[in-house]
Design a protein around this motif. Structure first.
Motif, PDB file in Angstrom:
ATOM      1  N   LEU A 130       0.787  -1.244   0.068  1.00 25.85           N
ATOM      2  CA  LEU A 130      -0.269  -0.078  -0.029  1.00 25.85           C
ATOM      3  C   LEU A 130       0.876   1.215  -0.101  1.00 25.85           C
ATOM      4  CD1 LEU A 130      -2.758   1.433   0.215  1.00 25.85           C
ATOM      5  CD2 LEU A 130      -2.595   1.275   2.569  1.00 25.85           C
ATOM      6  N   GLY A 131       1.967   1.193   0.817  1.00 23.91           N
ATOM      7  CA  GLY A 131       2.766   2.448   0.841  1.00 23.91           C
ATOM      8  C   GLY A 131       3.555   2.630  -0.571  1.00 23.91           C
ATOM      9  N   ALA A 132       3.808   1.492  -1.445  1.00 28.31           N
ATOM     10  CA  ALA A 132       4.279   1.591  -2.807  1.00 28.31           C
ATOM     11  C   ALA A 132       3.163   2.042  -3.726  1.00 28.31           C
ATOM     12  CB  ALA A 132       4.884   0.308  -3.151  1.00 28.31           C
ATOM     13  N   ALA A 133       1.918   1.807  -3.442  1.00 28.25           N
ATOM     14  CA  ALA A 133       0.922   2.036  -4.406  1.00 28.25           C
ATOM     15  C   ALA A 133       0.543   3.658  -4.168  1.00 28.25           C
ATOM     16  CB  ALA A 133      -0.337   1.549  -3.859  1.00 28.25           C
ATOM     17  N   LEU A 134       0.710   4.356  -2.926  1.00 27.51           N
ATOM     18  CA  LEU A 134       0.368   5.590  -2.453  1.00 27.51           C
ATOM     19  C   LEU A 134       1.923   6.411  -3.022  1.00 27.51           C
ATOM     20  CD1 LEU A 134      -1.497   5.320   0.608  1.00 27.51           C
ATOM     21  CD2 LEU A 134      -2.212   5.870  -1.788  1.00 27.51           C
ATOM     22  N   TRP A 135       3.084   6.033  -3.289  1.00 28.96           N
ATOM     23  CA  TRP A 135       4.257   6.700  -3.333  1.00 28.96           C
ATOM     24  C   TRP A 135       4.254   7.360  -4.910  1.00 28.96           C
ATOM     25  CZ3 TRP A 135       7.657   7.325   0.350  1.00 28.96           C
ATOM     26  CH2 TRP A 135       9.103   7.947   0.056  1.00 28.96           C
ATOM     27  N   PRO A 136       4.206   8.530  -5.154  1.00 32.60           N
ATOM     28  CA  PRO A 136       3.857   9.176  -6.391  1.00 32.60           C
ATOM     29  C   PRO A 136       5.162   8.794  -7.207  1.00 32.60           C
ATOM     30  CG  PRO A 136       4.462  10.806  -4.718  1.00 32.60           C
ATOM     31  CD  PRO A 136       4.298   9.651  -3.944  1.00 32.60           C
ATOM     32  N   GLY A 137       4.902   8.508  -8.545  1.00 30.59           N
ATOM     33  CA  GLY A 137       5.853   8.475  -9.294  1.00 30.59           C
ATOM     34  C   GLY A 137       6.397   6.904  -9.638  1.00 30.59           C
ATOM     35  N   VAL A 138       6.034   6.094  -8.714  1.00 31.28           N
ATOM     36  CA  VAL A 138       6.607   4.745  -8.877  1.00 31.28           C
ATOM     37  C   VAL A 138       5.342   3.863  -9.413  1.00 31.28           C
ATOM     38  CG1 VAL A 138       7.283   2.805  -7.440  1.00 31.28           C
ATOM     39  CG2 VAL A 138       7.801   5.281  -6.673  1.00 31.28           C
ATOM     40  N   TYR A 139       5.866   3.538 -10.868  1.00 30.59           N
ATOM     41  CA  TYR A 139       4.744   2.625 -11.519  1.00 30.59           C
ATOM     42  C   TYR A 139       5.084   1.201 -11.703  1.00 30.59           C
ATOM     43  CZ  TYR A 139       3.011   7.493 -11.991  1.00 30.59           C
ATOM     44  OH  TYR A 139       2.335   8.674 -11.435  1.00 30.59           O
ATOM     45  N   THR A 140       6.358   0.929 -12.475  1.00 23.59           N
ATOM     46  CA  THR A 140       6.822  -0.166 -12.964  1.00 23.59           C
ATOM     47  C   THR A 140       7.136  -1.013 -11.560  1.00 23.59           C
ATOM     48  OG1 THR A 140       7.566   0.848 -15.201  1.00 23.59           O
ATOM     49  CG2 THR A 140       8.583  -1.361 -14.324  1.00 23.59           C
ATOM     50  N   GLY A 141       7.780  -0.017 -10.698  1.00 16.26           N
ATOM     51  CA  GLY A 141       8.499  -0.688  -9.472  1.00 16.26           C
ATOM     52  C   GLY A 141       7.273  -1.288  -8.560  1.00 16.26           C
ATOM     53  N   PHE A 142       6.211  -0.666  -8.605  1.00 14.75           N
ATOM     54  CA  PHE A 142       4.799  -1.007  -7.930  1.00 14.75           C
ATOM     55  C   PHE A 142       4.593  -2.492  -8.299  1.00 14.75           C
ATOM     56  CE2 PHE A 142       0.408  -1.553  -7.801  1.00 14.75           C
ATOM     57  CZ  PHE A 142       0.274  -1.493  -6.562  1.00 14.75           C
ATOM     58  N   PHE A 143       4.436  -2.477  -9.463  1.00 12.10           N
ATOM     59  CA  PHE A 143       3.834  -3.757 -10.122  1.00 12.10           C
ATOM     60  C   PHE A 143       4.724  -5.043 -10.351  1.00 12.10           C
ATOM     61  CE2 PHE A 143       1.716  -0.711 -13.091  1.00 12.10           C
ATOM     62  CZ  PHE A 143       0.581  -0.854 -12.622  1.00 12.10           C
ATOM     63  N   PHE A 144       6.373  -4.524 -10.027  1.00 13.36           N
ATOM     64  CA  PHE A 144       7.247  -5.661  -9.921  1.00 13.36           C
ATOM     65  C   PHE A 144       7.134  -5.992  -8.400  1.00 13.36           C
ATOM     66  CE2 PHE A 144       8.857  -4.881 -13.977  1.00 13.36           C
ATOM     67  CZ  PHE A 144       8.898  -6.107 -14.440  1.00 13.36           C
ATOM     68  N   LEU A 145       6.910  -5.030  -7.199  1.00 10.60           N
ATOM     69  CA  LEU A 145       6.704  -5.351  -6.246  1.00 10.60           C
ATOM     70  C   LEU A 145       5.419  -6.024  -5.593  1.00 10.60           C
ATOM     71  CD1 LEU A 145       7.999  -5.063  -3.271  1.00 10.60           C
ATOM     72  CD2 LEU A 145       6.519  -2.460  -3.003  1.00 10.60           C
ATOM     73  N   SER A 146       4.462  -5.617  -6.524  1.00  7.15           N
ATOM     74  CA  SER A 146       3.180  -6.486  -6.091  1.00  7.15           C
ATOM     75  C   SER A 146       3.173  -8.007  -6.555  1.00  7.15           C
ATOM     76  CB  SER A 146       1.909  -5.805  -6.981  1.00  7.15           C
ATOM     77  OG  SER A 146       2.280  -5.940  -8.345  1.00  7.15           O
TER      78      SER A 146
END
Length: 179
Positions: A70-86
């Motif tokens: 959730l912290g990564a989802a709300l972090w602005p500007g993180v898109y590709t990193g969020f999907f790999f983290l998920s």
């Protein structure tokens, strides 16, 4: 068909169909990309709760990975990193928390399922909400393979394969009273 496979198929289809209107609804207040990341997070939260139920774990076991995501989802500007983290959090919850009995087979299953799911998403190169919905369903379609590769939890030695739970409870009660 195994219940986790059937439920994963249905859950993926419902997630894909619900993603389109939900992202549109969240696009106004939080922005389109953050709304989509929150919808992906919400999908993974519900799927993680299903996994804990199938794995016999307490739902609080997935609290830390989901808060991290959730912290990564709300972090602005993180898109590709969020999907790999998920994807990493999904593997962590599924093979590390819920079904961690066979490590080598779990690693193999995660590699096949997650690489296949990422490959399908990359093949479609999603750019619109409709294509993202198709990609979500295809990703969950690939996740069904996990339950064919990793064996189901071992049954209790006293439990017969097709016995009625009420009959088993009666036998156990009679055995306890006889002792």
């Amino acid at each position: 068909m195994k219940p986790p496979v059937r439920t994963t198929l249905v859950f993926g289809l419902i997630s894909a169909l619900a993603a389109m209107p939900a992202v549109g609804w969240l696009a106004g207040p939080v922005g389109g990309s953050t709304g989509f990341k929150l919808i992906v997070w919400l999908d993974l939260l519900f799927y993680a709760l299903l996994l804990t139920r199938w794995g016999g774990r307490h739902p609080a076991a997935v609290l830390f990975p989901m808060v991290l995501l959730l912290g990564a989802a709300l972090w602005p500007g993180v898109y590709t990193g969020f999907f790999f983290l998920s994807v990493g959090v999904l593997a962590w919850i599924r093979s590390g928390i819920c079904f961690g009995s066979t490590p080598l087979r779990s690693i193999m299953a995660e590699t096949i399922c997650l690489a296949g799911g990422i490959g399908l998403v990359a093949l479609f190169n999603p750019s619109s909400t409709m294509v993202w919905a198709i990609c979500i369903w295809l990703f969950f379609l690939m996740q069904c393979l996990y339950f064919f590769i990793v064996p189901a939890a071992k049954r209790n030695k006293e439990q017969e394969p097709d016995a009625d739970p009420f009959e088993q409870a009666c036998r156990n009660a009679h055995r306890i009273l006889a002792e």
